[in-house]
Design an enzyme around this catalytic site. Structure first.
Site, short mmCIF file in Angstrom:
data_model
loop_
_atom_site.label_atom_id
_atom_site.label_comp_id
_atom_site.label_asym_id
_atom_site.label_seq_id
_atom_site.Cartn_x
_atom_site.Cartn_y
_atom_site.Cartn_z
CD1 TRP A 20 7.45 6.52 -2.47
CD2 TRP A 20 6.99 6.95 -4.62
NE1 TRP A 20 8.64 6.60 -3.14
CE2 TRP A 20 8.39 6.87 -4.47
CE3 TRP A 20 6.47 7.20 -5.90
CZ2 TRP A 20 9.28 7.03 -5.54
CZ3 TRP A 20 7.35 7.38 -6.96
CH2 TRP A 20 8.74 7.29 -6.76
CG ASN A 53 2.12 1.48 -5.16
OD1 ASN A 53 2.99 1.27 -4.31
ND2 ASN A 53 1.64 0.53 -5.94
N GLY A 54 0.15 5.44 -4.40
CA GLY A 54 -0.46 6.72 -4.78
C GLY A 54 0.12 7.86 -3.95
NE ARG A 73 -8.67 0.33 5.36
CZ ARG A 73 -7.97 1.47 5.33
NH1 ARG A 73 -7.89 2.24 6.40
NH2 ARG A 73 -7.36 1.85 4.22
CB ILE A 74 -7.41 -7.48 7.02
CG1 ILE A 74 -6.64 -8.72 6.64
CG2 ILE A 74 -8.89 -7.69 6.90
CD1 ILE A 74 -5.33 -8.90 7.32
CG ASP A 134 -2.05 0.98 1.12
OD1 ASP A 134 -2.28 1.51 0.02
OD2 ASP A 134 -2.72 1.21 2.14
CG ASN A 138 -7.49 -2.30 -6.44
OD1 ASN A 138 -6.53 -3.06 -6.27
ND2 ASN A 138 -7.82 -1.39 -5.55
CD1 TRP A 139 -12.60 -5.49 -10.48
CD2 TRP A 139 -11.97 -4.75 -12.49
NE1 TRP A 139 -11.99 -6.54 -11.14
CE2 TRP A 139 -11.60 -6.12 -12.38
CE3 TRP A 139 -11.67 -4.06 -13.67
CZ2 TRP A 139 -10.96 -6.79 -13.41
CZ3 TRP A 139 -11.03 -4.75 -14.69
CH2 TRP A 139 -10.68 -6.10 -14.56
NE ARG A 154 -3.38 -1.38 4.12
CZ ARG A 154 -4.62 -1.42 3.71
NH1 ARG A 154 -5.46 -2.26 4.25
NH2 ARG A 154 -5.04 -0.62 2.75
CB THR A 188 -12.80 -8.06 -6.15
OG1 THR A 188 -12.74 -8.03 -4.72
CG2 THR A 188 -12.45 -9.44 -6.62
C1 FPP Z 1 -1.80 0.28 -3.33
O1 FPP Z 1 -1.40 1.60 -3.52
C2 FPP Z 1 -1.32 -0.58 -4.36
C3 FPP Z 1 -2.07 -1.16 -5.34
C4 FPP Z 1 -3.52 -0.94 -5.48
C5 FPP Z 1 -1.52 -2.03 -6.34
C6 FPP Z 1 -0.20 -2.68 -6.05
C7 FPP Z 1 0.50 -2.81 -7.32
C8 FPP Z 1 1.82 -2.78 -7.53
C9 FPP Z 1 2.84 -2.75 -6.46
C10 FPP Z 1 2.37 -2.75 -8.89
C11 FPP Z 1 1.92 -3.72 -9.90
C12 FPP Z 1 1.47 -5.04 -9.49
C13 FPP Z 1 1.97 -6.22 -9.88
C14 FPP Z 1 1.22 -7.41 -9.50
C15 FPP Z 1 3.22 -6.42 -10.64
P1 FPP Z 1 -2.51 2.73 -3.62
O2 FPP Z 1 -2.64 3.10 -5.03
O3 FPP Z 1 -3.77 2.26 -2.96
O4 FPP Z 1 -1.81 3.87 -2.79
P2 FPP Z 1 -2.51 5.00 -1.96
O5 FPP Z 1 -3.31 4.31 -0.87
O6 FPP Z 1 -1.36 5.77 -1.43
O7 FPP Z 1 -3.37 5.77 -2.91
#
Ligand code: FPP
Length: 243
Positions: free
Chosen positions: A19, A16-17, A188-189, A14, A62-63, A182, A60
């Site tokens: 970051w 990525n966004g 959270r789970i 968790d 994330n769609w 996490r 599921t």
């Molecule tokens: C959560 O970050 C992460 C994800 C929804 C996807 C995880 C995916 C990857 C690490 C890359 C690609 C995957 C594979 C299987 C190679 P978030 O976007 O919810 O972050 P945020 O909570 O900060 O917005």
């Protein structure tokens, strides 16, 4: 714990966004960096005593994200497999994708099947990528498979116990996780491994996933090892103390 004595660590990757946002970059760049973190973590895992890694790549739920982000996550899975499959196969990694196959693009299905087929006989390390996965959906699918077996006359309701139920999950045959991590500070789970988390230690790490690597995994494993695991029973010390 896995049969080979290695640990099974499951990770909700968790942050990525956040970051990306912190750097003024688009969210998709955060996901791209997330793939690099995944690569580092898989590479470092065996030296840390981890023999199974399960990561949450796409849920599921994330769609519901914007189409461009959904399609970027699909493309990243594809790009990851395309660039890393040779090396993973050579290094003895068995790759499995957990989750529903329905609704996935044909090219994604093809790459998933290619990765699984190519690595099916590997035993050194196991990488499970939960993709289009939801813990509740997996439980529903397991219940449905059992109900269908009953309808066909191949099983009776009274046959159902934990072991038989588990055999219908997408994680069947794989020891349950010792640790669920996490990242990003969330606690959270989020519908991940709902059945399998029963006895897992939960470790929350305050690091955004794109910054993650073997050192963080080692810290999570260290935290796990420092906790006592009782499985609802008593420890050997307790038994010796009370007679
Ligand atoms: C959560 O970050 C992460 C994800 C929804 C996807 C995880 C995916 C990857 C690490 C890359 C690609 C995957 C594979 C299987 C190679 P978030 O976007 O919810 O972050 P945020 O909570 O900060 O917005």
């Amino acid at each position: 714990m896995s049969r080979d004595g290695g640990l099974h660590v499951a990770i909700i990757m968790d942050g990525n966004g956040r970051w990306a946002k912190r750097r003024g970059l688009p969210r998709t760049l955060g996901h791209r960096e997330g793939v690099k973190a995944l690569r580092r973590t898989v590479e470092g895992a065996p030296d840390i005593g981890v023999s199974t890694l399960t990561v949450f790549g796409f849920s599921t739920e994330n769609w519901r994200r914007p189409m461009t982000e959904v399609s970027e996550l699909m493309n990243l899975l594809k790009a990851y497999v395309e660039s890393d499959l040779d090396r993973l196969a050579r290094e003895g990694v068995k790759v499995t994708i957990l989750g529903r196959r329905t609704g996935l693009r044909p090219d994604i299905l093809e790459i998933i099947e290619r990765a699984e087929r190519r690595t099916e006989n590997n035993t050194r390390f196991r990488l499970q990528v939960a993709f289009n996965y939801g813990g509740q959906a997996d439980l529903v699918d397991a219940a449905r498979k059992f109900a269908e077996a009953v309808a066909r006359g191949e099983a009776r309701p009274e046959d159902l116990d934990e072991q038989l139920f588990e055999s219908h999950l997408s994680t069947a045959g794989v020891p349950t996780p010792d640790v669920i991590v996490r990242t990003s500070g969330e606690r959270r789970i989020s519908n991940f491994l709902l059945w399998e988390c029963a006895y897992a230690e939960l470790v929350f790490q305050d690091v955004y996933w794109p910054d993650y690597g073997p050192d963080h995994l080692a810290a999570a494993v260290g935290e796990f090892r420092s906790r006592e695991r009782r499985y609802g029973g008593v420890t050997t010390d307790d038994v010796l103390a009370t007679g």
